[in-house]
Enzyme design. Structure first.
Site, PDB file in Angstrom:
ATOM      1  N   GLY A 175       0.792  -1.235   0.000  1.00  0.00           N
ATOM      2  CA  GLY A 175       0.000   0.000   0.000  1.00  0.00           C
ATOM      3  C   GLY A 175       0.818   1.274   0.000  1.00  0.00           C
TER       4      GLY A 175
ATOM      5  CG  ASN B  43      -3.088  -0.892 -13.387  1.00  0.00           C
ATOM      6  OD1 ASN B  43      -2.976  -1.070 -12.176  1.00  0.00           O
ATOM      7  ND2 ASN B  43      -2.405  -1.606 -14.275  1.00  0.00           N
TER       8      ASN B  43
ATOM      9  CB  ILE C   9     -11.177  -4.363 -13.850  1.00  0.00           C
ATOM     10  CG1 ILE C   9     -10.035  -3.824 -12.971  1.00  0.00           C
ATOM     11  CG2 ILE C   9     -12.483  -3.649 -13.505  1.00  0.00           C
ATOM     12  CD1 ILE C   9     -10.182  -4.070 -11.474  1.00  0.00           C
TER      13      ILE C   9
ATOM     14  CG  ASN D 201       2.197   3.317  -5.682  1.00  0.00           C
ATOM     15  OD1 ASN D 201       2.608   4.336  -6.230  1.00  0.00           O
ATOM     16  ND2 ASN D 201       2.826   2.146  -5.776  1.00  0.00           N
TER      17      ASN D 201
ATOM     18  CG  HIS E 237       2.399  -2.585 -15.594  1.00  0.00           C
ATOM     19  ND1 HIS E 237       1.870  -3.769 -15.107  1.00  0.00           N
ATOM     20  CD2 HIS E 237       3.531  -2.930 -16.249  1.00  0.00           C
ATOM     21  CE1 HIS E 237       2.645  -4.774 -15.479  1.00  0.00           C
ATOM     22  NE2 HIS E 237       3.653  -4.291 -16.163  1.00  0.00           N
TER      23      HIS E 237
HETATM   24  C1  GAR Z   1       3.433  -1.244  -7.481  1.00  0.00           C
HETATM   25  O1  GAR Z   1       4.779  -1.259  -7.848  1.00  0.00           O
HETATM   26  C2  GAR Z   1       2.535  -1.364  -8.696  1.00  0.00           C
HETATM   27  O2  GAR Z   1       3.080  -0.783  -9.844  1.00  0.00           O
HETATM   28  C3  GAR Z   1       2.438  -2.858  -8.852  1.00  0.00           C
HETATM   29  O3  GAR Z   1       2.302  -3.337  -7.536  1.00  0.00           O
HETATM   30  C4  GAR Z   1       3.082  -2.512  -6.670  1.00  0.00           C
HETATM   31  C5  GAR Z   1       2.293  -2.204  -5.425  1.00  0.00           C
HETATM   32  O4  GAR Z   1       3.108  -1.598  -4.461  1.00  0.00           O
HETATM   33  N1  GAR Z   1       1.340  -3.229  -9.690  1.00  0.00           N
HETATM   34  C6  GAR Z   1       1.401  -4.239 -10.550  1.00  0.00           C
HETATM   35  O5  GAR Z   1       2.367  -4.973 -10.661  1.00  0.00           O
HETATM   36  C7  GAR Z   1       0.142  -4.407 -11.408  1.00  0.00           C
HETATM   37  N2  GAR Z   1       0.385  -5.339 -12.469  1.00  0.00           N
HETATM   38  P1  GAR Z   1       2.492  -0.874  -3.218  1.00  0.00           P
HETATM   39  O6  GAR Z   1       1.518  -1.837  -2.564  1.00  0.00           O
HETATM   40  O7  GAR Z   1       3.641  -0.565  -2.320  1.00  0.00           O
HETATM   41  O8  GAR Z   1       1.801   0.374  -3.701  1.00  0.00           O
END
Ligand code: GAR
Length: 190
Positions: free
Chosen positions: A12, A102, A88, A14, A104
């Protein structure tokens, strides 16, 4: 007030940055955290911030009502995926066309698709000896990592980078840009 739901199932970091960014915002409110993983770090962040959470189940998300009634009841007008790994369902995509974004952790269209998330992405990028990676923020459609790109930022990969050090660089870019880009997208929708 524009009510935003963040879908997140990881640590979490982000989500925390986004919550922080919009804390005092006059027209944008983070109203809900949606999560599919009991015990995920993002749930602690939501609790500390007093933001309601919705723990979702696979069956209902994919074969039921996709939790649309709950989102509509809270007047959610925009959805942010921040480390959410399920595709989704089309009911949600259709109800929120160009209203789901989203992030990525790579430069799409490379290193996207099913199974390409978190450390899997960084391991693949390092194994392919790429010279750069980065982030992609995009609208969500019914395919994995496929909707229109809104923003990309690049980081350079040095010879001694590992999947772990690359992950740190990518996270830094995410934290730097994601909240601001969400605000830009939302400001055009008012
Ligand atoms: C982030 O790096 C995001 O880009 C990635 O998951 C991580 C979550 O980190 N998303 C994906 O890989 C989607 N395909 P966080 O929980 O610390 O925000």
């Amino acid at each position: 007030m524009q009510q935003i739901a963040i879908f997140a199932s990881g640590a979490g970091s982000n989500a925390a940055r986004i919550i922080d960014h919009f804390r005092q915002h006059p027209t944008i409110k983070i109203s809900l955290i949606v999560c599919n993983k009991p015990g995920a770090g993002v749930l602690n962040i939501a609790a500390q911030e007093h933001i309601p959470t919705l723990l979702i189940e696979k069956e209902r998300f994919f074969r039921g009502d996709a939790y649309l009634p709950q989102l509509q009841e809270l007047n959610i007008s925009f959805v942010v995926l921040a480390g959410f790994l399920w595709k989704i369902p089309s009911a949600l995509v259709q109800a929120y066309t160009r209203r789901i974004v989203n992030i990525h952790p790579a430069l799409l269209p490379k290193y996207g698709g099913k199974g390409m998330y978190g450390h899997h992405v960084h391991e693949a990028v390092i194994a392919a000896k790429e010279k750069q990676s980065g982030i992609t923020i995009h609208y969500v459609d019914e395919l994995y990592d496929h909707g229109q790109t809104i923003f990309q930022a690049v980081c350079i990969i040095e010879e001694d980078d590992t999947p772990e050090t690359l992950a740190q660089k990518v996270h830094w870019l995410e934290h730097e840009h994601f909240p601001r880009i969400i605000e830009e997208v939302l400001s055009k929708k008012r």
